[in-house]
Write a protein that holds these residues in place. Structure first.
Motif, PDB file in Angstrom:
ATOM      1  N   VAL A 125      21.525  53.749  35.005  1.00 28.75           N
ATOM      2  CA  VAL A 125      21.120  52.493  35.636  1.00 28.75           C
ATOM      3  C   VAL A 125      21.911  52.317  36.917  1.00 28.75           C
ATOM      4  N   ALA A 126      21.204  51.982  37.982  1.00 29.93           N
ATOM      5  CA  ALA A 126      21.878  51.716  39.252  1.00 29.93           C
ATOM      6  C   ALA A 126      21.233  50.486  39.874  1.00 29.93           C
ATOM      7  N   LEU A 127      22.052  49.459  40.107  1.00 34.53           N
ATOM      8  CA  LEU A 127      21.506  48.216  40.672  1.00 34.53           C
ATOM      9  C   LEU A 127      22.353  47.748  41.835  1.00 34.53           C
ATOM     10  N   THR A 128      21.700  47.246  42.856  1.00 34.43           N
ATOM     11  CA  THR A 128      22.431  46.716  43.990  1.00 34.43           C
ATOM     12  C   THR A 128      23.142  45.431  43.589  1.00 34.43           C
ATOM     13  N   ILE A 129      24.421  45.350  43.887  1.00 30.26           N
ATOM     14  CA  ILE A 129      25.176  44.121  43.617  1.00 30.26           C
ATOM     15  C   ILE A 129      25.201  43.260  44.868  1.00 30.26           C
ATOM     16  N   SER A 157      32.892  50.758  37.890  1.00 33.41           N
ATOM     17  CA  SER A 157      31.457  50.972  37.757  1.00 33.41           C
ATOM     18  C   SER A 157      30.729  50.694  39.071  1.00 33.41           C
ATOM     19  N   ARG A 158      31.491  50.760  40.159  1.00 35.99           N
ATOM     20  CA  ARG A 158      30.862  50.437  41.431  1.00 35.99           C
ATOM     21  C   ARG A 158      30.897  51.597  42.421  1.00 35.99           C
ATOM     22  N   VAL A 179      26.828  49.180  44.841  1.00 39.26           N
ATOM     23  CA  VAL A 179      25.851  49.448  43.787  1.00 39.26           C
ATOM     24  C   VAL A 179      26.553  49.552  42.436  1.00 39.26           C
ATOM     25  N   PHE A 180      26.011  48.853  41.465  1.00 36.68           N
ATOM     26  CA  PHE A 180      26.525  48.907  40.103  1.00 36.68           C
ATOM     27  C   PHE A 180      25.892  50.078  39.379  1.00 36.68           C
ATOM     28  N   ARG A 181      26.708  50.805  38.624  1.00 38.58           N
ATOM     29  CA  ARG A 181      26.113  51.930  37.867  1.00 38.58           C
ATOM     30  C   ARG A 181      26.587  51.884  36.418  1.00 38.58           C
TER      31      ARG A 181
END
Lengths: 185, 185
Positions: A125-129, A157-158, A179-181
DNA sequence: TATACTCTTAGTACTAGGTATTAAAAGGTG
DNA sequence: CACCTTTTAATACCTAGTACTAAGAGTATA
């Protein structure tokens, strides 16, 4: 004659805008006139028959679906070193720009950068923070945006990613993404 | 019998994927069989006739066209006080999310916010110069994003706009936009 | 070899949603 | 009343089919 020809034709155009799938018969009922009258109206207004209308709609969206559907990434990724760097290209077309002035809407440049940044991260999972972005000069239709992304730091996790987009070696966009991973593959 | 039935049907499916606008006659020529054979094949494969196929394509994209084609703005603007504040709504659908986890891709939230910010500015030309954004929690499919934008400052040719996007009164996105404007209307 | 069975082709009647054309009726205006 | 626009009607034809019946081709099996 209840309403005038002009009024009826106006009504027709509006009705078709709301529902382009109407047959002449339905329109005739709607306007309380014969089917022939409707056909004469369509002639005058240059409105094609139902099947042609439907076909045009299907065709026009067919291309769009093709070019936009692989939506996981905006822009074409031409180089990618996971967790290191990547390059993607996006050609600005008429669907990306303001009609008024032919300048690309910012969110497409953002989308290209964001997609690349996310794609760079090798995780489940990778989401923009967050992001800090700058639009350095307007991008016009037909220009090719080459987007370079580089991982600058990876902590906890960043992942911190720097993105620069250029048109003919001229920088047009700059962004810092966090990005959060979660869970490495 | 040149090729087997199975092979022919496979060929048909592929051909239709590449070009869904083929008539039975064209397919018959392509496969070197009679039109009736093609029709039997379509029966077996559950492929509707040309007109139905076209209609389905047009219909399925009709909604999307409606919600995405007036692309000047991503999201539906429900309130707008020029140079003051505005509200827009964007419902997250499957085309907005990562297939993998059903979480909205960040650039759609950005696009909603960016569109609203640009739309807020009462000028002939309005372009995003920079933005600082934060994605506060993931947004999932079917959630309705309500985006609130507020002008906080207007100086020289720059307008400073604050944007907050909420889902059920829970903040999911925050952004500070700087928008360049030229020539008031 | 005759029979059974699948696959393929042919032909007919019918359908929707039209086009194209000709002709007649209805309605309003000078 | 005559003239003109507007509307309706009627007919032949078109495409891309469906639905159905029937017959031929090719292959395997008893």
């Amino acid at each position: 004659m209840r309403i005038t020809k002009k009024e009826r034709q106006k009504k027709l155009v509006q009705a078709l805008e709301a529902d382009p799938f109407m047959t002449d018969e339905q329109m005739a009922k709607l306007c309380q006139v014969s089917i022939q009258t409707i056909r004469l109206d369509r002639m005058e207004l240059g409105i094609p028959e139902l099947r042609e209308r439907i076909k045009l709609m299907a065709e026009s969206n067919f291309d769009r679906v093709r070019s936009l559907a692989p939506q996981e990434v905006v822009g074409e990724v031409i180089d990618l070193q996971l967790d290191q760097s990547g390059v993607s290209i996006l050609e600005i077309k008429k669907e990306h720009v303001f009609e008024r002035n032919g300048i690309a809407r910012g969110h497409f440049l953002f989308a290209q950068a964001n997609s690349l940044a996310i794609g760079l991260v090798d995780a489940e999972v990778a989401l923009t923070i967050s992001a800090e972005i700058r639009f350095l000069r307007p991008v016009h239709i037909n220009e090719k945006c080459v987007c370079y992304a580089k991982v600058v730091k990876s902590q906890f996790s960043r992942t911190y990613i720097e993105v620069r987009t250029k048109v003919n070696s001229e920088e047009v966009f700059y962004g810092k993404f966090v990005v959060f991973r979660q869970k490495k593959k």
